[in-house]
Scaffold this motif. Structure first.
Motif, short mmCIF file in Angstrom:
data_model
loop_
_atom_site.label_atom_id
_atom_site.label_comp_id
_atom_site.label_asym_id
_atom_site.label_seq_id
_atom_site.Cartn_x
_atom_site.Cartn_y
_atom_site.Cartn_z
N ASP A 274 0.84 -1.21 0.00
CA ASP A 274 0.00 0.00 0.00
C ASP A 274 0.87 1.25 0.00
O ASP A 274 0.61 2.20 -0.76
N ARG A 275 1.91 1.29 0.84
CA ARG A 275 2.77 2.47 0.89
C ARG A 275 3.45 2.72 -0.44
O ARG A 275 3.57 3.87 -0.89
N ARG B 120 0.81 4.04 -2.97
CA ARG B 120 0.47 5.44 -2.72
C ARG B 120 1.63 6.34 -3.15
O ARG B 120 1.41 7.43 -3.72
N GLY C 126 1.55 7.00 -6.75
CA GLY C 126 0.34 7.62 -7.27
C GLY C 126 -0.62 6.64 -7.90
O GLY C 126 -1.46 7.02 -8.72
N SER C 127 -0.54 5.37 -7.50
CA SER C 127 -1.39 4.34 -8.07
C SER C 127 -2.75 4.30 -7.38
O SER C 127 -2.89 4.64 -6.21
N SER C 128 -3.78 3.88 -8.14
CA SER C 128 -5.13 3.71 -7.58
C SER C 128 -5.41 2.28 -7.18
O SER C 128 -6.53 1.95 -6.76
N SER D 54 -5.40 -0.99 -4.85
CA SER D 54 -5.54 -1.16 -3.41
C SER D 54 -4.83 -2.42 -2.92
O SER D 54 -4.72 -3.41 -3.65
N SER E 285 -7.69 0.40 1.02
CA SER E 285 -6.27 0.08 0.91
C SER E 285 -5.51 0.45 2.18
O SER E 285 -5.77 1.48 2.81
#
Length: 321
Positions: free
Chosen positions: A196-197, A200, A203-205, A207, A272
């Motif tokens: 998840d980190r 993020r 810049g990904s969507s 989860s 996420s």
């Protein structure tokens, strides 16, 4: 059309999840070791729900098998037999009692099966995820040493990938089966959070979600236990006693449906980086073990696991570096 790959989707909680997903009209790829065991499940899902159900032979204990399965999936995708993935459900796994054993790659079987294979699978299949896809990891409340679940099974130890992969070698004392299992599940939660980190940060969507199905003894989890132990563990009295002392309990259908919801329901699109638990008919986001939020440990676990699985620069997606 929504398409989801699930490991271990032909039995236990995975089968309940596969049935729930198929009932929603979702196309499935069942990934597991036995084509013979997966085939009738795929036939059932197609017949009852009219969905597409493919099978993919994959043994998460073998890195060669994972790579072969990823290559096979790419071929299926190119041929139009499957569509890009809306979710990868890393559900297969187990506890391995009895004599200590090792994978074809020489790694302790519990860690290889529950952790290394799924780590590599996500890396290899990541480019096939849709823009808002999901990765869902089946974890376990046993990962938390402060919980009754963790105390009953065996307290998780340091999430050191090299030590866990090589447990029992070179004269080192092997961990108990319970500790091997609970620590593998601690690592699973940490993989989910670290993924998840990284997502993020890129810049990904997409989860990344961790899920504790609760204690569901009437699955294959206890298959290596003696028959008398299995009978007692699955009795109504034991389920009542487990709930009474604070063990997280659930039923196959509810846990499978919860896993399906985390992978596909719109309500879970913003989940996420969270840890969900099925407990006595309720699904909720809860806190995981304190150690699972240790970011430096998670980065080390991730980087060490990359070395253990032999991930190459060509195989590693840029978003996950």
């Amino acid at each position: 059309m929504t398409s989801i790959l699930i490991t271990g989707g032909h039995s236990g909680i995975g089968l309940a999840a596969a049935r729930a997903l198929a009932a929603k009209g979702i196309d499935l790829i069942l990934a597991g070791r036995s084509a013979a065991r997966m085939r009738p499940v795929a036939d059932e899902l197609r017949a009852q729900h009219g969905t597409t159900a493919n099978t993919l032979v994959l043994d998460t204990a073998s890195l060669a098998s994972v790579r072969a399965a990823a290559t096979r999936f790419d071929m299926m995708l190119d041929s139009g037999a499957v569509s890009p993935l809306d979710a990868i459900i890393c559900n297969a796994g187990g506890r391995f009692d009895g004599a200590l054993s090792y994978s074809p790659d020489g790694y302790e079987t519990t860690f290889a099966t529950n952790c290394l294979g799924h780590f590599l699978l996500v890396e290899l299949l990541f480019p096939n995820l849709t823009e808002k896809g999901r990765v869902v990891y089946t974890a376990s409340g046993t990962h938390d040493p402060d919980s009754m679940d963790g105390r009953m099974v065996g307290t998780a130890v340091e999430p050191d990938a090299f030590a866990l992969a090589n447990g029992g070698k070179d004269g080192n004392k092997a961990l108990s089966a319970g500790k091997r299992y609970s620590t593998s599940k601690l690592c699973t939660v940490m993989y989910a959070y670290e993924l998840d980190r990284r997502l993020r940060g890129a810049g990904s969507s997409i989860s990344s979600i961790a899920f504790d199905p609760g204690s569901v003894p009437d699955t294959g989890f206890l298959r290596d236990m003696p028959k008398p132990v299995r009978r007692v563990a699955t009795s109504a009295a034991m389920k009542w006693a487990s709930k009474l002392i604070g063990i997280t309990t659930s039923e196959v259908g509810f846990s499978g449906g919860s896993l399906a919801a985390l992978a596909a329901d719109p309500d879970c699109a913003a989940a996420s980086g969270k840890y969900f638990q099925a407990n006595d008919g309720s699904l909720a986001a809860v806190r995981s073990a304190r150690l699972s939020y240790d970011q430096p440990r998670a980065v080390k676990l991730w980087d060490d696991t990359k070395q253990l699985v032999g991930l190459t620069a060509e195989e590693e997606p840029p978003q996950l570096r």
